[in-house]
Design a protein around this motif. Structure first.
Motif, short mmCIF file in Angstrom:
data_model
loop_
_atom_site.label_atom_id
_atom_site.label_comp_id
_atom_site.label_asym_id
_atom_site.label_seq_id
_atom_site.Cartn_x
_atom_site.Cartn_y
_atom_site.Cartn_z
N UNK A 184 0.90 -1.22 -0.04
CA UNK A 184 0.21 0.07 0.06
C UNK A 184 0.77 1.27 0.13
N UNK A 185 1.98 1.19 0.90
CA UNK A 185 2.92 2.49 0.88
C UNK A 185 3.55 2.60 -0.55
N UNK A 186 3.94 1.62 -1.11
CA UNK A 186 4.47 1.80 -2.46
C UNK A 186 3.47 2.44 -3.54
N UNK A 187 2.15 1.84 -3.42
CA UNK A 187 1.18 2.18 -4.36
C UNK A 187 0.78 3.85 -4.10
N UNK A 188 0.68 4.11 -3.04
CA UNK A 188 0.20 5.22 -2.80
C UNK A 188 1.42 6.49 -2.91
N UNK A 189 2.61 5.95 -2.43
CA UNK A 189 3.78 7.04 -2.55
C UNK A 189 4.62 7.02 -3.94
N UNK A 190 4.96 6.07 -4.36
CA UNK A 190 5.89 5.97 -5.55
C UNK A 190 5.65 6.80 -6.64
N UNK A 191 4.12 6.99 -6.90
CA UNK A 191 3.83 7.88 -8.16
C UNK A 191 4.34 9.40 -7.89
N UNK A 192 4.67 9.76 -6.63
CA UNK A 192 5.18 10.99 -6.43
C UNK A 192 6.62 11.21 -6.90
N UNK A 193 7.43 9.97 -6.64
CA UNK A 193 8.84 9.86 -7.07
C UNK A 193 8.66 9.81 -8.75
N UNK A 194 7.85 9.00 -9.29
CA UNK A 194 7.63 8.85 -10.72
C UNK A 194 7.18 10.37 -11.22
N UNK A 195 6.39 11.01 -10.68
CA UNK A 195 6.03 12.28 -11.08
C UNK A 195 7.36 13.15 -10.96
N UNK A 196 8.25 13.09 -10.01
CA UNK A 196 9.45 14.00 -9.96
C UNK A 196 10.39 13.57 -11.47
N UNK A 197 10.48 12.29 -11.68
CA UNK A 197 11.30 11.92 -12.90
C UNK A 197 10.62 12.27 -14.15
N UNK A 198 9.32 12.16 -14.49
CA UNK A 198 8.69 12.41 -15.55
C UNK A 198 9.01 14.33 -15.84
N UNK A 215 -2.74 -18.32 -4.93
CA UNK A 215 -3.07 -18.43 -6.21
C UNK A 215 -1.76 -18.00 -7.11
N UNK A 216 -1.94 -18.43 -8.40
CA UNK A 216 -1.00 -17.79 -9.14
C UNK A 216 -1.14 -16.33 -9.54
N UNK A 217 0.04 -15.46 -9.72
CA UNK A 217 -0.41 -14.14 -9.59
C UNK A 217 -1.21 -13.80 -11.09
N UNK A 218 -1.92 -12.59 -10.98
CA UNK A 218 -2.45 -12.19 -12.29
C UNK A 218 -1.50 -11.27 -13.07
N UNK A 219 -1.21 -11.44 -14.10
CA UNK A 219 -0.31 -10.70 -14.84
C UNK A 219 -1.32 -9.43 -15.41
N UNK A 220 -2.49 -10.01 -15.60
CA UNK A 220 -3.37 -8.87 -15.94
C UNK A 220 -3.55 -7.52 -15.24
N UNK A 221 -3.85 -8.09 -13.87
CA UNK A 221 -4.10 -7.22 -12.61
C UNK A 221 -2.67 -6.35 -12.63
N UNK A 222 -1.48 -6.91 -12.84
CA UNK A 222 -0.52 -6.00 -12.43
C UNK A 222 -0.09 -5.17 -13.68
N UNK A 223 -0.83 -5.54 -14.81
CA UNK A 223 -0.48 -4.55 -15.93
C UNK A 223 -1.44 -3.41 -15.88
N UNK A 224 -2.60 -3.66 -15.30
CA UNK A 224 -3.76 -2.63 -14.95
C UNK A 224 -3.21 -1.74 -14.11
N UNK A 225 -2.80 -2.34 -12.79
CA UNK A 225 -1.88 -1.24 -12.04
C UNK A 225 -0.82 -0.32 -12.53
N UNK A 226 0.05 -1.22 -13.21
CA UNK A 226 0.91 -0.20 -13.80
C UNK A 226 0.15 1.07 -14.55
N UNK A 227 -0.56 0.53 -15.49
CA UNK A 227 -1.46 2.03 -16.06
C UNK A 227 -2.22 2.94 -14.96
N UNK A 228 -2.58 2.36 -13.94
CA UNK A 228 -3.41 3.41 -12.85
C UNK A 228 -2.05 4.15 -12.21
#
Length: 612
Positions: A133-147, A461-474
């Motif tokens: 949760x911490x990564x999902x919430x705050x890493x976009x802040x770092x990504x925004x800095x890079x872009x 369960x086996x991880x869902x690659x589709x869910x991970x790819x959608x999360x990248x987009x979000x």
């Protein structure tokens, strides 16, 4: 400063060729991604050169080159202490002391992500969900800095609108990281890393050659100490080759605490707890690959970090010697023999008379310390005659103190046009190599560490690659939104330091404790993470003046103050890591000491090579 030329057909051909190669490598990654293990850790078969350059290219981004290089132009070479920590901590300690235990523990437990590594080590689904949760919430802040860093350079160099450049960065990155997983990320990182090496070498050599050599360039920069702008001097700036004034209890020490705690310690130590870097250790088969990667990574980081810090500082010399002339009326003579004076900047109106330029920040006449080279008679708005002087100054004067503009402005004004294109590709490489890893980490955290752990019923369960790819987009959408809406002073470096410091306080004690101690408990690890995150966020929202002032909550609670400790000098400049990391480490030790030790059978699984 020269105007920014439009993009020519040669620029377009070179950029398209680069993107074609990037796309091809992304396709290779996609072709080799057939399982969740491939998407997450590349099948644990990465070559040491690929792993080392990928680690370095992920570590170094436009945040380092544009953001921190610009801060070096503002604050000076004191930032080179961050290079020392980047190599000493980010490479030597990370690879030699943490890399092998991380690789070994990840293999023993079958971990694919950093949150999963923590969750399995402590047998805690809650820890894995918390970290994810911490990564999902705050890493976009770092990504925004890079872009933002890459987009600012594109706008300056090519005359591209910032919003358009930002959209291009986002689309290109999404095109290869979403389908290809970490293999595509590491393949493209390696190619992009070599582009970055060539660009940094040329930038360093050309800068010294233009300024008359290493000795002459540094002598000239030292001699410019009396051109430091007043606001920076009041914070303790003593020149671009000197450390800021050190002490406690006065505003004149604020710069030292900003540079050392927020930039040097926050980023230099925070690198050890970066999820997108830690996962690289789990992509190799043995310690041999990690050991072979150390010298490659150290040289790469030295070039990628040291060059922009040195060049950013030396850009002040170039603008003072070759930059555009500024004009105005002498307000105060600084050094008559050297022709240096504090000048009230002025502009000529349509009637041929001169009026002061009003600073948008202070609403007062703008002033700058100039090296005077021309003098002539002129008349002010009242018709009174005065001596109009013209001269040059440091980079910070031409960029109006906006650190994010210093490196782009220097490249556009001082370097050959062809290098502007090459450097753009290097920044594109730096941005995409880091962004791709960030979004890959966001996707895997959301998909594997949150979605699967929350949704699982009974067995794993086996991880869902589709869910991970959608999360990248979000995550991509969140980062772009932040970049569009937040435009403040040296925002690139600030966002980076915030995220690195938050990761250090939240993850580092639990991470290191989990690698080396059999006595650290699940309760201790979780309590440490909660305390580290809570103290960091509290400090950012209520104490650290720049961040708290931008958020605005403390201002509403205290009638306009930017910090709860604004009446106590230096505290509002201290970074959260100084308080939060010790608090988290102490919490880990105390809670682990009073809670039940981990199960011995589980510890044997984690550390089969150790005896109790």
């Amino acid at each position: 400063m020269a105007g920014s030329p439009a993009v020519g057909w040669i620029d377009i051909v070179v950029i398209l060729a680069y993107l074609f190669v990037t796309g091809y490598l992304g396709w290779l990654g996609y072709r080799g991604t057939r399982s969740a293990a491939d998407f997450l850790v590349g099948g644990r078969s990465a070559h040491p050169i690929v792993m080392a350059v990928s680690y370095g290219a992920t570590f170094i981004s436009t945040a380092a080159i544009v953001g921190f290089g610009g801060v070096a132009g503002l604050f000076g070479m004191s930032l080179l202490w961050l290079t020392v920590l980047n190599i000493g901590v980010g490479i030597l300690i990370a690879f030699i002391f943490l890399g092998e235990p991380t690789r070994r523990l990840g293999h023993h437990l079958g971990a694919h992500t950093f949150p999963e590594l923590l969750g399995l080590r402590y047998q805690s689904r809650g820890i894995q969900i918390f970290a994810g949760t911490l990564i999902v919430l705050f890493m976009p802040l770092y990504s925004a800095a890079v872009m933002t860093g890459g987009s600012v350079f594109a706008a300056t160099q090519f005359g591209i609108d910032f919003d358009v450049a930002l959209l291009i960065f986002a689309l290109i990155t999404a095109a290869y990281v979403i389908p290809g997983g970490i293999k595509a990320v590491m393949y493209t990182d390696t190619m992009q890393g070599f582009v970055m090496v060539f660009a940094m070498l040329f930038l360093l050599v050309f800068t010294y050659w233009t300024l008359g050599g290493v000795t002459e360039a540094h002598r000239a920069l030292t001699d410019m100490a009396d051109l430091v702008p007043g606001p920076l001097a009041a914070m303790g700036h003593q020149g671009w080759t000197a450390m800021p004034a050190f002490g406690w209890g006065a505003q004149s020490y604020d710069l030292w605490w900003t540079v050392i705690t927020a930039l040097v310690l926050g980023v230099g130590i925070g690198v050890l707890a970066q999820p997108q870097l830690i996962v690289r250790f789990m992509t190799v088969r043995s310690r041999r690959e990690l050991d072979r990667a150390v010298p490659i990574g150290a040289v790469f980081i030295l070039l990628m970090v040291g060059t922009p810090f040195v060049v950013g500082s030396l850009s002040n010399v170039w603008f003072a010697q070759h930059g555009p002339l500024l004009e105005g009326r002498v307000a105060e003579v600084i050094d008559a023999q050297k022709g240096r004076a504090l000048v009230t900047l002025m502009k000529e109106d349509s009637s041929g008379r001169w009026q002061p330029i009003i600073s948008p920040k202070t609403q007062a006449p703008a002033q700058a310390a100039l090296i005077i080279s021309e003098r002539r008679a002129a008349a002010d708005a009242d018709g009174e005659a005065f001596e109009l002087v013209a001269g040059r100054s440091a980079t910070v004067v031409y960029t109006k103190g906006d650190a994010d503009q210093i490196i782009p402005s220097y490249i556009a004004a001082a370097m050959p046009r062809w290098f502007g294109v090459l450097f753009f590709l290097a920044l594109l490489a730096a941005a995409m190599s880091t962004i791709s890893s960030q979004f890959h980490t966001i996707g895997t955290a959301a998909g594997r560490d949150l979605y699967e752990r929350i949704a699982e019923k009974g067995g794993r369960r086996e991880p869902s690659i589709l869910v991970m790819r959608l999360a990248v987009l979000v995550g991509l959408v969140l980062a772009v939104t932040i970049s569009y809406t937040v435009r403040q002073e040296y925002v690139v470096a600030r966002f980076t330091a915030i995220f690195f410091g938050l990761c250090a306080a939240s993850f580092l004690p639990a991470y290191i404790g989990g690698l080396f101690s059999r006595r650290v408990t699940r309760a201790g690890a979780l309590a440490s993470m909660v305390v580290g995150m809570t103290v960091s966020l509290f400090w950012l929202v209520f104490i650290k003046a720049r961040e708290a002032g931008a958020i605005g909550l403390v201002q509403r609670l205290t009638d306009g103050k930017t910090s709860l400790l604004s009446a106590y000098p230096n505290w509002p400049s201290v970074d959260p890591i100084v308080v939060a990391l010790p608090a988290a480490a102490l919490t880990l030790i105390l809670v682990s000491a009073v809670t039940r030790p981990p199960d011995e059978a589980h510890l044997r699984r984690c550390f089969p090579e150790r005896r109790p």
